[in-house]
Scaffold this motif. Sequence first.
Motif, PDB file in Angstrom:
ATOM      1  N   ALA A   1       0.871  -1.190   0.006  1.00 36.13           N
ATOM      2  CA  ALA A   1       0.058  -0.014   0.186  1.00 36.13           C
ATOM      3  C   ALA A   1       0.835   1.196  -0.130  1.00 36.13           C
ATOM      4  CB  ALA A   1      -0.868  -0.022   1.194  1.00 36.13           C
ATOM      5  N   LEU A   2       2.072   1.367   1.045  1.00 36.33           N
ATOM      6  CA  LEU A   2       3.005   2.433   0.974  1.00 36.33           C
ATOM      7  C   LEU A   2       3.729   2.688  -0.382  1.00 36.33           C
ATOM      8  CD1 LEU A   2       4.055   4.618   2.509  1.00 36.33           C
ATOM      9  CD2 LEU A   2       5.963   2.871   3.129  1.00 36.33           C
ATOM     10  N   THR A   3       3.879   1.609  -1.112  1.00 33.46           N
ATOM     11  CA  THR A   3       4.358   1.708  -2.606  1.00 33.46           C
ATOM     12  C   THR A   3       3.229   2.224  -3.543  1.00 33.46           C
ATOM     13  OG1 THR A   3       5.999  -0.009  -2.148  1.00 33.46           O
ATOM     14  CG2 THR A   3       5.376   0.536  -4.556  1.00 33.46           C
ATOM     15  N   ALA A   4       2.193   1.660  -3.439  1.00 32.74           N
ATOM     16  CA  ALA A   4       1.277   2.511  -4.515  1.00 32.74           C
ATOM     17  C   ALA A   4       0.879   3.685  -4.043  1.00 32.74           C
ATOM     18  CB  ALA A   4      -0.167   1.551  -4.091  1.00 32.74           C
ATOM     19  N   VAL A   5       1.073   4.261  -2.898  1.00 33.68           N
ATOM     20  CA  VAL A   5       0.753   5.527  -2.515  1.00 33.68           C
ATOM     21  C   VAL A   5       1.986   6.505  -3.000  1.00 33.68           C
ATOM     22  CG1 VAL A   5       0.837   7.414  -0.713  1.00 33.68           C
ATOM     23  CG2 VAL A   5      -0.571   5.380  -0.541  1.00 33.68           C
ATOM     24  N   LEU A   6       3.161   6.050  -2.950  1.00 34.16           N
ATOM     25  CA  LEU A   6       4.322   6.681  -3.322  1.00 34.16           C
ATOM     26  C   LEU A   6       4.613   6.920  -4.548  1.00 34.16           C
ATOM     27  CD1 LEU A   6       7.102   5.421  -0.780  1.00 34.16           C
ATOM     28  CD2 LEU A   6       5.995   7.626  -0.716  1.00 34.16           C
ATOM     29  N   GLU A   7       4.061   5.840  -5.439  1.00 33.79           N
ATOM     30  CA  GLU A   7       4.176   5.683  -6.933  1.00 33.79           C
ATOM     31  C   GLU A   7       2.734   6.502  -7.472  1.00 33.79           C
ATOM     32  OE1 GLU A   7       4.423   1.565  -7.807  1.00 33.79           O
ATOM     33  OE2 GLU A   7       6.585   1.697  -7.336  1.00 33.79           O
ATOM     34  N   SER A   8       1.850   6.733  -6.850  1.00 37.02           N
ATOM     35  CA  SER A   8       0.821   7.476  -7.222  1.00 37.02           C
ATOM     36  C   SER A   8       0.956   9.156  -7.335  1.00 37.02           C
ATOM     37  CB  SER A   8      -0.726   7.131  -6.409  1.00 37.02           C
ATOM     38  OG  SER A   8      -0.551   7.814  -5.191  1.00 37.02           O
ATOM     39  N   ASN A   9       1.713   9.470  -6.511  1.00 41.01           N
ATOM     40  CA  ASN A   9       1.775  10.848  -6.589  1.00 41.01           C
ATOM     41  C   ASN A   9       3.134  11.391  -6.131  1.00 41.01           C
ATOM     42  OD1 ASN A   9       1.801  13.740  -5.966  1.00 41.01           O
ATOM     43  ND2 ASN A   9      -0.228  13.580  -4.959  1.00 41.01           N
ATOM     44  N   ALA A  10       3.881  12.121  -6.989  1.00 38.98           N
ATOM     45  CA  ALA A  10       5.354  12.421  -6.699  1.00 38.98           C
ATOM     46  C   ALA A  10       5.318  13.547  -5.569  1.00 38.98           C
ATOM     47  CB  ALA A  10       6.065  12.855  -8.119  1.00 38.98           C
ATOM     48  N   ASP A  11       4.509  14.283  -5.095  1.00 37.64           N
ATOM     49  CA  ASP A  11       4.624  15.156  -4.126  1.00 37.64           C
ATOM     50  C   ASP A  11       3.869  14.608  -2.868  1.00 37.64           C
ATOM     51  OD1 ASP A  11       5.581  17.134  -5.918  1.00 37.64           O
ATOM     52  OD2 ASP A  11       3.619  17.701  -6.758  1.00 37.64           O
TER      53      ASP A  11
END
Length: 72
Positions: free
Chosen positions: A34-44
């Motif tokens: 889930a953390l990877t998905a969040v980090l990859e979904s938005n660069a900011d």
Amino acid sequence: MHPALATALRSIAAREGCDRSALPPLYEAVDPEALTAVLESNADVSVRFAYGDYRVILGPGPDEVTVIDRAQ
């Protein structure tokens, strides 16, 4: 595993004087997928979580990793 997560774990292992594989499982602190998905979904985006005796901050940039001793 997201590169920022790997960097944070390497930093913690270095501070602990051990191999990364000797650290507690990451999934006990946070859902790595889930953390990877969040980090990859938005660069900011910035993500903060506790892992053992450390506070980990990932972001807002893709290469920004901060590891803080929780005692501080």
